[in-house]
Design an enzyme around this catalytic site. Sequence first.
Site, PDB file in Angstrom:
ATOM      1  N   ARG A 156      13.504   7.642   2.671  1.00 55.57           N
ATOM      2  CA  ARG A 156      14.364   8.704   3.093  1.00 55.57           C
ATOM      3  C   ARG A 156      13.516  10.330   3.093  1.00 55.57           C
ATOM      4  O   ARG A 156      12.881  10.436   2.401  1.00 55.57           O
ATOM      5  CB  ARG A 156      15.573   9.090   2.278  1.00 55.57           C
ATOM      6  CG  ARG A 156      16.656   7.920   2.312  1.00 55.57           C
ATOM      7  CD  ARG A 156      17.929   8.400   1.835  1.00 55.57           C
ATOM      8  NE  ARG A 156      18.096   8.409   0.237  1.00 55.57           N
ATOM      9  CZ  ARG A 156      19.038   9.191  -0.407  1.00 55.57           C
ATOM     10  NH1 ARG A 156      20.006   9.882   0.114  1.00 55.57           N
ATOM     11  NH2 ARG A 156      19.011   9.002  -1.642  1.00 55.57           N
ATOM     12  N   HIS A 183      23.797  -0.343  -3.838  1.00 53.92           N
ATOM     13  CA  HIS A 183      22.743   0.551  -4.175  1.00 53.92           C
ATOM     14  C   HIS A 183      22.695   1.824  -3.117  1.00 53.92           C
ATOM     15  O   HIS A 183      22.025   1.630  -2.424  1.00 53.92           O
ATOM     16  CB  HIS A 183      21.562   0.031  -4.433  1.00 53.92           C
ATOM     17  CG  HIS A 183      20.174   1.034  -4.337  1.00 53.92           C
ATOM     18  ND1 HIS A 183      20.006   1.486  -5.676  1.00 53.92           N
ATOM     19  CD2 HIS A 183      19.214   1.355  -3.539  1.00 53.92           C
ATOM     20  CE1 HIS A 183      19.118   2.262  -5.611  1.00 53.92           C
ATOM     21  NE2 HIS A 183      18.595   2.368  -4.437  1.00 53.92           N
ATOM     22  N   ALA A 217       0.695  -1.170  -0.051  1.00 50.07           N
ATOM     23  CA  ALA A 217       0.155   0.081   0.006  1.00 50.07           C
ATOM     24  C   ALA A 217       0.763   1.228   0.096  1.00 50.07           C
ATOM     25  O   ALA A 217       0.353   2.426   0.090  1.00 50.07           O
ATOM     26  CB  ALA A 217      -0.807  -0.044   1.215  1.00 50.07           C
ATOM     27  N   ASP A 270      -0.041  -5.517   3.599  1.00 49.53           N
ATOM     28  CA  ASP A 270       0.566  -4.314   4.164  1.00 49.53           C
ATOM     29  C   ASP A 270       0.069  -4.156   5.607  1.00 49.53           C
ATOM     30  O   ASP A 270      -0.935  -4.818   5.900  1.00 49.53           O
ATOM     31  CB  ASP A 270       0.420  -2.979   3.235  1.00 49.53           C
ATOM     32  CG  ASP A 270       1.365  -1.807   3.527  1.00 49.53           C
ATOM     33  OD1 ASP A 270       1.309  -1.295   4.802  1.00 49.53           O
ATOM     34  OD2 ASP A 270       2.010  -1.554   2.701  1.00 49.53           O
ATOM     35  N   ASP A 313      19.082   2.038 -10.985  1.00 47.96           N
ATOM     36  CA  ASP A 313      20.316   2.775 -11.139  1.00 47.96           C
ATOM     37  C   ASP A 313      20.519   2.225 -12.717  1.00 47.96           C
ATOM     38  O   ASP A 313      21.096   3.290 -13.253  1.00 47.96           O
ATOM     39  CB  ASP A 313      21.439   2.045 -10.407  1.00 47.96           C
ATOM     40  CG  ASP A 313      21.364   2.049  -8.853  1.00 47.96           C
ATOM     41  OD1 ASP A 313      20.870   3.191  -8.428  1.00 47.96           O
ATOM     42  OD2 ASP A 313      21.340   1.064  -7.971  1.00 47.96           O
ATOM     43  N   ILE A 362      13.631  -4.700  -2.376  1.00 48.39           N
ATOM     44  CA  ILE A 362      13.422  -3.188  -2.762  1.00 48.39           C
ATOM     45  C   ILE A 362      14.004  -2.218  -1.527  1.00 48.39           C
ATOM     46  O   ILE A 362      14.821  -1.450  -1.646  1.00 48.39           O
ATOM     47  CB  ILE A 362      12.267  -2.892  -3.355  1.00 48.39           C
ATOM     48  CG1 ILE A 362      12.193  -3.338  -4.809  1.00 48.39           C
ATOM     49  CG2 ILE A 362      12.137  -1.370  -3.669  1.00 48.39           C
ATOM     50  CD1 ILE A 362      10.647  -3.271  -5.284  1.00 48.39           C
TER      51      ILE A 362
HETATM   52  P1  NAD Z   1       6.196   4.266   1.681  1.00 42.66           P
HETATM   53  O1  NAD Z   1       6.596   4.598   3.149  1.00 42.66           O
HETATM   54  O2  NAD Z   1       5.519   5.056   0.908  1.00 42.66           O
HETATM   55  O3  NAD Z   1       5.679   2.827   1.792  1.00 42.66           O
HETATM   56  C1  NAD Z   1       6.201   1.910   2.662  1.00 42.66           C
HETATM   57  C2  NAD Z   1       4.999   1.015   3.061  1.00 42.66           C
HETATM   58  O4  NAD Z   1       5.584   0.009   3.942  1.00 42.66           O
HETATM   59  C3  NAD Z   1       3.795   1.521   3.737  1.00 42.66           C
HETATM   60  O5  NAD Z   1       2.632   1.263   3.090  1.00 42.66           O
HETATM   61  C4  NAD Z   1       3.903   0.857   5.144  1.00 42.66           C
HETATM   62  O6  NAD Z   1       2.697   0.405   5.698  1.00 42.66           O
HETATM   63  C5  NAD Z   1       4.752  -0.622   4.572  1.00 42.66           C
HETATM   64  N1  NAD Z   1       5.084  -1.154   5.960  1.00 42.66           N
HETATM   65  C6  NAD Z   1       5.813  -0.734   6.808  1.00 42.66           C
HETATM   66  N2  NAD Z   1       5.995  -1.996   7.737  1.00 42.66           N
HETATM   67  C7  NAD Z   1       5.448  -2.829   7.077  1.00 42.66           C
HETATM   68  C8  NAD Z   1       5.579  -4.077   7.705  1.00 42.66           C
HETATM   69  N3  NAD Z   1       6.329  -4.641   8.682  1.00 42.66           N
HETATM   70  N4  NAD Z   1       4.941  -5.175   6.894  1.00 42.66           N
HETATM   71  C9  NAD Z   1       4.430  -4.713   5.643  1.00 42.66           C
HETATM   72  N5  NAD Z   1       4.284  -3.595   5.282  1.00 42.66           N
HETATM   73  C10 NAD Z   1       5.024  -2.536   5.959  1.00 42.66           C
HETATM   74  O7  NAD Z   1       7.784   4.098   1.057  1.00 42.66           O
HETATM   75  P2  NAD Z   1       8.179   3.806  -0.352  1.00 42.66           P
HETATM   76  O8  NAD Z   1       8.298   5.239  -0.958  1.00 42.66           O
HETATM   77  O9  NAD Z   1       7.418   3.035  -1.053  1.00 42.66           O
HETATM   78  O10 NAD Z   1       9.537   3.035  -0.228  1.00 42.66           O
HETATM   79  C11 NAD Z   1       9.838   1.867   0.573  1.00 42.66           C
HETATM   80  C12 NAD Z   1      11.322   1.416   0.682  1.00 42.66           C
HETATM   81  O11 NAD Z   1      11.834   1.229  -0.719  1.00 42.66           O
HETATM   82  C13 NAD Z   1      12.072   2.384   1.244  1.00 42.66           C
HETATM   83  O12 NAD Z   1      12.979   1.629   2.370  1.00 42.66           O
HETATM   84  C14 NAD Z   1      12.657   2.965   0.289  1.00 42.66           C
HETATM   85  O13 NAD Z   1      14.240   3.527   0.572  1.00 42.66           O
HETATM   86  C15 NAD Z   1      13.114   1.795  -0.661  1.00 42.66           C
HETATM   87  N6  NAD Z   1      13.112   2.183  -2.177  1.00 42.66           N
HETATM   88  C16 NAD Z   1      14.314   1.309  -2.722  1.00 42.66           C
HETATM   89  C17 NAD Z   1      14.678   1.734  -3.896  1.00 42.66           C
HETATM   90  C18 NAD Z   1      15.640   0.778  -4.815  1.00 42.66           C
HETATM   91  O14 NAD Z   1      16.091   1.244  -5.869  1.00 42.66           O
HETATM   92  N7  NAD Z   1      15.773  -0.170  -4.327  1.00 42.66           N
HETATM   93  C19 NAD Z   1      14.023   2.869  -4.802  1.00 42.66           C
HETATM   94  C20 NAD Z   1      13.266   3.568  -4.099  1.00 42.66           C
HETATM   95  C21 NAD Z   1      12.784   3.490  -2.704  1.00 42.66           C
HETATM   96  C1  LMR Z   2      16.626   5.615  -5.003  1.00 41.95           C
HETATM   97  O1  LMR Z   2      17.656   5.418  -5.564  1.00 41.95           O
HETATM   98  O2  LMR Z   2      15.748   6.568  -5.462  1.00 41.95           O
HETATM   99  C2  LMR Z   2      16.315   4.876  -3.756  1.00 41.95           C
HETATM  100  O3  LMR Z   2      17.142   4.185  -3.221  1.00 41.95           O
HETATM  101  C3  LMR Z   2      15.317   5.738  -2.794  1.00 41.95           C
HETATM  102  C4  LMR Z   2      16.311   6.831  -1.987  1.00 41.95           C
HETATM  103  O4  LMR Z   2      16.339   6.821  -0.842  1.00 41.95           O
HETATM  104  O5  LMR Z   2      17.232   7.443  -2.853  1.00 41.95           O
END
Ligand code: NAD
Ligand code: LMR
Length: 338
Positions: A86, A184, A10, A34, A155, A122
């Site tokens: 972040r 990453h 979600a 979620d 990336d 992710i």
């Molecule tokens: P967000 O806060 O919009 O969504 C995170 C979701 O996780 C929320 O809906 C929350 O309710 C849910 N959540 C929290 N704890 C939970 C649990 N124990 N079980 C199930 N669901 C849970 O955040 P976002 O923007 O979707 O980002 C999520 C993560 O992805 C962050 O850690 C972010 O840094 C990471 N991210 C990684 C990459 C990548 O390239 N790998 C890119 C962008 C973001």
């Molecule tokens: C990204 O590369 O956009 C993600 O890892 C989210 C972030 O914290 O920058």
Amino acid sequence: MTKVTVLGAAGGIGQPLSLLLKLSPYVDELSLYDIRLAHGVATDLSHINSSVKVSGFEPKDKNDQQAIKQALAGTDVVIIPAGVPRKPGMTRDDLFNINAGIIKSLASAIAETAPNAFVLVISNPVNSTVPIVAETFKSYGVFNPKRLFGVTTLDIVRANTFLKEYDSSLQGVESVKVDVIGGHSGETIVPVFSTSNARDIFAKLSTDQKKQLVHRVQFGGDEVVKAKNGAGSATLSMAYSGYTFAEALLRAVKGERGVVEDSFVYLDASIPGASEVRSKTGVDYLSLPVELGPQGAVSVQGGILTQLDTEEQRLFAIAVNTLKKNIVKGVAFVNKVK
Ligand code: NAD
Ligand code: LMR
């Protein structure tokens, strides 16, 4: 029948990623979990007339383990974007304190309910959360290194996109393919423009342009965090990237040959090519080109490390240094709280 489960469905990434999975010809069943709003998102998506069956699962309270078990039962692929993103001024490592615990508990649930599933991580910091999943699986005796992937596709997407901005003749999603190796986060991200199919364009850039381009790939995440001004990090480009990786894996699982994607994997001796990369680099995990097949990682293509130009070699050495610390931190977290 292919079932995909999204943990954190979600959220900012989870929702558009789930939309793409609902439209996918490679998915039959989509399970959304979620701690909030999963029913709502699943109900919303279920009104789209694609053939993918969608269900949502939310725990009743903090102690409810049934919802996640139901969400994971019989799943083939688990994608994890659960956790906090972040805000401006933070590094990905600053997310460790909150996200490490979330990832460990989700990994425990996967180990108990769907130990053979492919797991795509992710949640940040990826350089540490992937080791957390691996160590948790090891503690349950169910770790299969061929089936665990840290998703670094964003990336690659950024490197392809940003390089194209220097030459208007490069059009279409597939026109440029740049490998990005390392990890990453910031300086652990090493774009390898010198071996890409657009290396001639890269070669023509000035030294300053090359530096700016590499820096932009390494710190592209910060660009989005800053632009969103406290409201989160990349979500839509990440959902696209997460789907791209998941689709490649599903195509390979269904028998397509020659599918190669860069991903952050554990360099286990059971994966052809991994031991060589491990002894050459001294790291246990690395993002590099991985050939995918029905069982997951078929081989890692470490040959790219012998093709780096002098500047890429310099950047890679810096990346490895930081990566080692990030990996140790993830491993120690699981072994400390066990
Ligand atoms: P967000 O806060 O919009 O969504 C995170 C979701 O996780 C929320 O809906 C929350 O309710 C849910 N959540 C929290 N704890 C939970 C649990 N124990 N079980 C199930 N669901 C849970 O955040 P976002 O923007 O979707 O980002 C999520 C993560 O992805 C962050 O850690 C972010 O840094 C990471 N991210 C990684 C990459 C990548 O390239 N790998 C890119 C962008 C973001
Ligand atoms: C990204 O590369 O956009 C993600 O890892 C989210 C972030 O914290 O920058």
